[in-house]
Design an enzyme around this catalytic site. Structure first.
Site, mmCIF file in Angstrom:
data_model
loop_
_atom_site.group_PDB
_atom_site.id
_atom_site.type_symbol
_atom_site.label_atom_id
_atom_site.label_comp_id
_atom_site.label_asym_id
_atom_site.label_seq_id
_atom_site.Cartn_x
_atom_site.Cartn_y
_atom_site.Cartn_z
ATOM 1 N N GLY A 1 0.816 -1.217 0.000
ATOM 2 C CA GLY A 1 0.000 0.000 0.000
ATOM 3 C C GLY A 1 0.846 1.262 0.000
ATOM 4 O O GLY A 1 0.524 2.254 -0.661
ATOM 5 N N CYS A 2 1.946 1.239 0.723
ATOM 6 C CA CYS A 2 2.819 2.407 0.820
ATOM 7 C C CYS A 2 3.575 2.640 -0.482
ATOM 8 O O CYS A 2 3.811 3.786 -0.878
ATOM 9 C CB CYS A 2 3.774 2.257 2.005
ATOM 10 S SG CYS A 2 2.865 2.154 3.573
ATOM 11 N N ILE A 3 3.926 1.571 -1.168
ATOM 12 C CA ILE A 3 4.556 1.695 -2.490
ATOM 13 C C ILE A 3 3.564 2.343 -3.457
ATOM 14 O O ILE A 3 3.895 3.293 -4.163
ATOM 15 C CB ILE A 3 5.013 0.325 -3.031
ATOM 16 C CG1 ILE A 3 6.150 -0.235 -2.182
ATOM 17 C CG2 ILE A 3 5.428 0.428 -4.506
ATOM 18 C CD1 ILE A 3 6.437 -1.712 -2.439
ATOM 19 N N ALA B 1 3.093 6.107 -2.602
ATOM 20 C CA ALA B 1 4.256 6.926 -2.957
ATOM 21 C C ALA B 1 4.422 7.031 -4.470
ATOM 22 O O ALA B 1 4.698 8.116 -4.999
ATOM 23 C CB ALA B 1 5.514 6.343 -2.321
#
Length: 157
Positions: A51-53, A56
């Site tokens: 999710g963070c990839i 970003a």
């Protein structure tokens, strides 16, 4: 626990280490240094996780739409070393702030109890704060879905 931040509140100030962008591989950053500019502080759980990839990289891919309109910082409790790998691996054009002592996530009220597979634990809520040139919070997006994040920010600018 302090009251939950609301639009119109003064943004909590901080000094921390930032990695990437104009901060190279680790330089101090102060929120107060950006008076007169719109700031996006987006809080995310952990470097290099799915999710963070997505979150970003969606910002990275829309970077031209942010340039000249605001200053963007990602914030997590990961180390500067972890941020360096994340910024490099995904060619992120914006800096990431390391909040290992959790002072920023606590000040913004995003260090919360979470639950996964019935297990409760403390972690960072995926949230974004748009801070106006006057240092006051203009908009808050809590429990953001990574794929909707960029559109929410752009609509608030």
């Amino acid at each position: 626990m302090s009251k939950e931040l609301q639009p119109g509140d003064q943004a909590p100030t901080f000094t921390a280490t930032a990695v990437g962008g104009t901060y190279g591989w680790g330089e101090p950053v102060k929120l107060s240094a950006f008076k007169g500019q719109t700031i996006i502080l987006y809080f995310y759980p952990k470097d290099d996780t799915p999710g963070c990839i997505k979150q970003a990289c969606t910002l990275r891919d829309a970077w031209k739409e942010f340039t000249g309109r605001c200053v963007v910082f990602g914030v997590s409790i990961d180390s500067a070393k972890s941020h360096t790998k994340f910024v490099t691996k995904y060619s992120l054009p914006f800096p990431l702030i390391s909040d290992e002592d959790k002072t920023i996530v606590e000040a913004y009220g995003v260090w919360v109890e979470k639950s996964m597979y019935g297990r409760k634990y403390m972690g960072t809520e995926r949230s974004t704060f748009v801070i106006g040139p006057d240092g006051k919070i203009k908009a808050i997006f809590r429990k953001v879905k990574p794929e909707e994040h960029t559109d929410l920010i752009l609509a608030a600018l």
